[in-house]
Design a protein around this motif. Structure first.
Motif, PDB file in Angstrom:
ATOM      1  N   LYS A  44       0.827  -1.205   0.000  1.00 39.69           N
ATOM      2  CA  LYS A  44       0.000   0.000   0.000  1.00 39.69           C
ATOM      3  C   LYS A  44       0.862   1.256   0.000  1.00 39.69           C
ATOM      4  O   LYS A  44       0.529   2.248  -0.637  1.00 39.69           O
ATOM      5  CB  LYS A  44      -0.943   0.001   1.206  1.00 39.69           C
ATOM      6  N   ALA A  45       1.979   1.206   0.739  1.00 38.19           N
ATOM      7  CA  ALA A  45       2.880   2.356   0.782  1.00 38.19           C
ATOM      8  C   ALA A  45       3.497   2.603  -0.592  1.00 38.19           C
ATOM      9  O   ALA A  45       3.659   3.747  -1.017  1.00 38.19           O
ATOM     10  CB  ALA A  45       3.973   2.131   1.824  1.00 38.19           C
ATOM     11  N   VAL A  46       3.831   1.529  -1.307  1.00 37.69           N
ATOM     12  CA  VAL A  46       4.399   1.668  -2.651  1.00 37.69           C
ATOM     13  C   VAL A  46       3.357   2.204  -3.616  1.00 37.69           C
ATOM     14  O   VAL A  46       3.692   2.892  -4.581  1.00 37.69           O
ATOM     15  CB  VAL A  46       4.945   0.315  -3.147  1.00 37.69           C
ATOM     16  N   GLY A  47       2.077   1.913  -3.355  1.00 41.12           N
ATOM     17  CA  GLY A  47       1.008   2.352  -4.232  1.00 41.12           C
ATOM     18  C   GLY A  47       0.406   3.697  -3.874  1.00 41.12           C
ATOM     19  O   GLY A  47      -0.567   4.122  -4.501  1.00 41.12           O
ATOM     20  N   SER A  48       0.958   4.394  -2.882  1.00 40.86           N
ATOM     21  CA  SER A  48       0.432   5.703  -2.514  1.00 40.86           C
ATOM     22  C   SER A  48       0.694   6.712  -3.626  1.00 40.86           C
ATOM     23  O   SER A  48       1.557   6.513  -4.483  1.00 40.86           O
ATOM     24  CB  SER A  48       1.078   6.187  -1.208  1.00 40.86           C
ATOM     25  N   VAL A  49      -0.042   7.807  -3.611  1.00 39.47           N
ATOM     26  CA  VAL A  49       0.088   8.819  -4.655  1.00 39.47           C
ATOM     27  C   VAL A  49       1.506   9.387  -4.698  1.00 39.47           C
ATOM     28  O   VAL A  49       2.124   9.496  -5.763  1.00 39.47           O
ATOM     29  CB  VAL A  49      -0.939   9.956  -4.442  1.00 39.47           C
ATOM     30  N   ALA A  50       2.043   9.748  -3.529  1.00 39.11           N
ATOM     31  CA  ALA A  50       3.381  10.339  -3.486  1.00 39.11           C
ATOM     32  C   ALA A  50       4.439   9.360  -3.971  1.00 39.11           C
ATOM     33  O   ALA A  50       5.372   9.745  -4.686  1.00 39.11           O
ATOM     34  CB  ALA A  50       3.693  10.797  -2.059  1.00 39.11           C
ATOM     35  N   ALA A  51       4.297   8.079  -3.578  1.00 35.87           N
ATOM     36  CA  ALA A  51       5.270   7.072  -4.010  1.00 35.87           C
ATOM     37  C   ALA A  51       5.180   6.838  -5.510  1.00 35.87           C
ATOM     38  O   ALA A  51       6.198   6.745  -6.201  1.00 35.87           O
ATOM     39  CB  ALA A  51       5.048   5.775  -3.252  1.00 35.87           C
ATOM     40  N   ARG A  52       3.964   6.759  -6.044  1.00 39.11           N
ATOM     41  CA  ARG A  52       3.787   6.488  -7.467  1.00 39.11           C
ATOM     42  C   ARG A  52       4.281   7.640  -8.339  1.00 39.11           C
ATOM     43  O   ARG A  52       4.652   7.435  -9.488  1.00 39.11           O
ATOM     44  CB  ARG A  52       2.316   6.176  -7.773  1.00 39.11           C
ATOM     45  N   ARG A  53       4.269   8.843  -7.802  1.00 42.95           N
ATOM     46  CA  ARG A  53       4.831   9.987  -8.534  1.00 42.95           C
ATOM     47  C   ARG A  53       6.357   9.951  -8.523  1.00 42.95           C
ATOM     48  O   ARG A  53       7.005  10.660  -9.279  1.00 42.95           O
ATOM     49  CB  ARG A  53       4.359  11.303  -7.919  1.00 42.95           C
ATOM     50  N   GLY A  54       6.936   9.168  -7.631  1.00 41.65           N
ATOM     51  CA  GLY A  54       8.382   9.134  -7.495  1.00 41.65           C
ATOM     52  C   GLY A  54       8.909  10.171  -6.538  1.00 41.65           C
ATOM     53  O   GLY A  54      10.115  10.426  -6.478  1.00 41.65           O
ATOM     54  N   ASP A  55       8.004  10.756  -5.733  1.00 42.30           N
ATOM     55  CA  ASP A  55       8.415  11.798  -4.785  1.00 42.30           C
ATOM     56  C   ASP A  55       9.097  11.216  -3.550  1.00 42.30           C
ATOM     57  O   ASP A  55       9.981  11.848  -2.964  1.00 42.30           O
ATOM     58  CB  ASP A  55       7.199  12.620  -4.339  1.00 42.30           C
TER      59      ASP A  55
END
Length: 208
Positions: free
Chosen positions: A109-120
């Motif tokens: 879920k952490a990898v799929g968060s919005v911030a993670a998916r943007r590469g931030d």
């Protein structure tokens, strides 16, 4: 005391770090920061992956006090480039399906968060090997750090569904003693899912 130390587990205790005897006999591998560390710390060869790493010990001098001072007053950068680099290539949807079968608990879920998916931001995950996709009976492989290649797509985009189908890359840094097992577990998960995800080990990756 003994009880306080019993709760601390080193990554080498979790990973299979037996190592290749032929590799152990070879000259030690050096990071780009080797000279800087060698001037300030005692250097020791790590038998699992052959890198010469700083082995700072309290009271020995050679930079320990200055390092502790900078850690408390300023900042310290740790060169973790001895970690192995794994790259997953595929659509965002297929990569997440693969990761859910290998990541422990709710780490995916952490990898799929919005911030993670943007590469931030990067996300910490624990990789484990399971019997198929059944819950339970999982054996931990190793902790890893996951980072998506940067993108502007977010859940608020009107074309988010189409963006999820674009091919992307997810980079995972894992302990070198567990890299091959982690890559094999990810490749097996992708195969079991029937998704087009390529899991490869990349040489020369840098992690700081």
């Amino acid at each position: 005391d003994d009880e306080s130390h019993a709760a601390v587990m080193h990554v080498d205790d979790v990973c299979d770090v037996g190592g290749d005897r032929a590799a152990i006999a070879a000259p030690p591998r050096k990071l780009e920061t080797h000279v800087w560390h060698a001037k300030r710390f005692e250097m020791r060869r790590h038998e699992a992956h052959g890198y010469a790493l700083a082995w700072g010990r309290r009271g020995k001098g050679r930079g320990w006090r200055s390092t502790m001072r900078f850690a408390s007053e300023r900042c310290v950068a740790h060169d973790a480039s001895y970690h192995s680099t794994l790259v997953l290539r595929g659509t965002e949807t297929d990569i997440m399906k693969t990761l859910r079968d290998v990541a422990e608990g709710g780490d995916a879920k952490a990898v799929g968060s919005v911030a993670a998916r943007r590469g931030d931001v990067a996300a910490d995950v624990t990789l484990a090997r399971r019997d198929g996709r059944r819950k339970g009976n999982a054996r931990v492989i190793a902790p890893a750090m996951a980072l998506w290649e940067p993108t502007d797509a977010t859940d608020t985009d009107t074309d988010a569904a189409a963006a999820a189908l674009l091919r992307r890359e997810l980079t995972l840094w894992v302990h070198p003693g567990a890299a091959e097992e982690a890559r094999d577990a990810l490749a097996t998960a992708a195969s079991d899912r029937g998704v087009d995800v390529e899991a490869t080990r990349v040489r020369g990756g840098c992690r700081v």
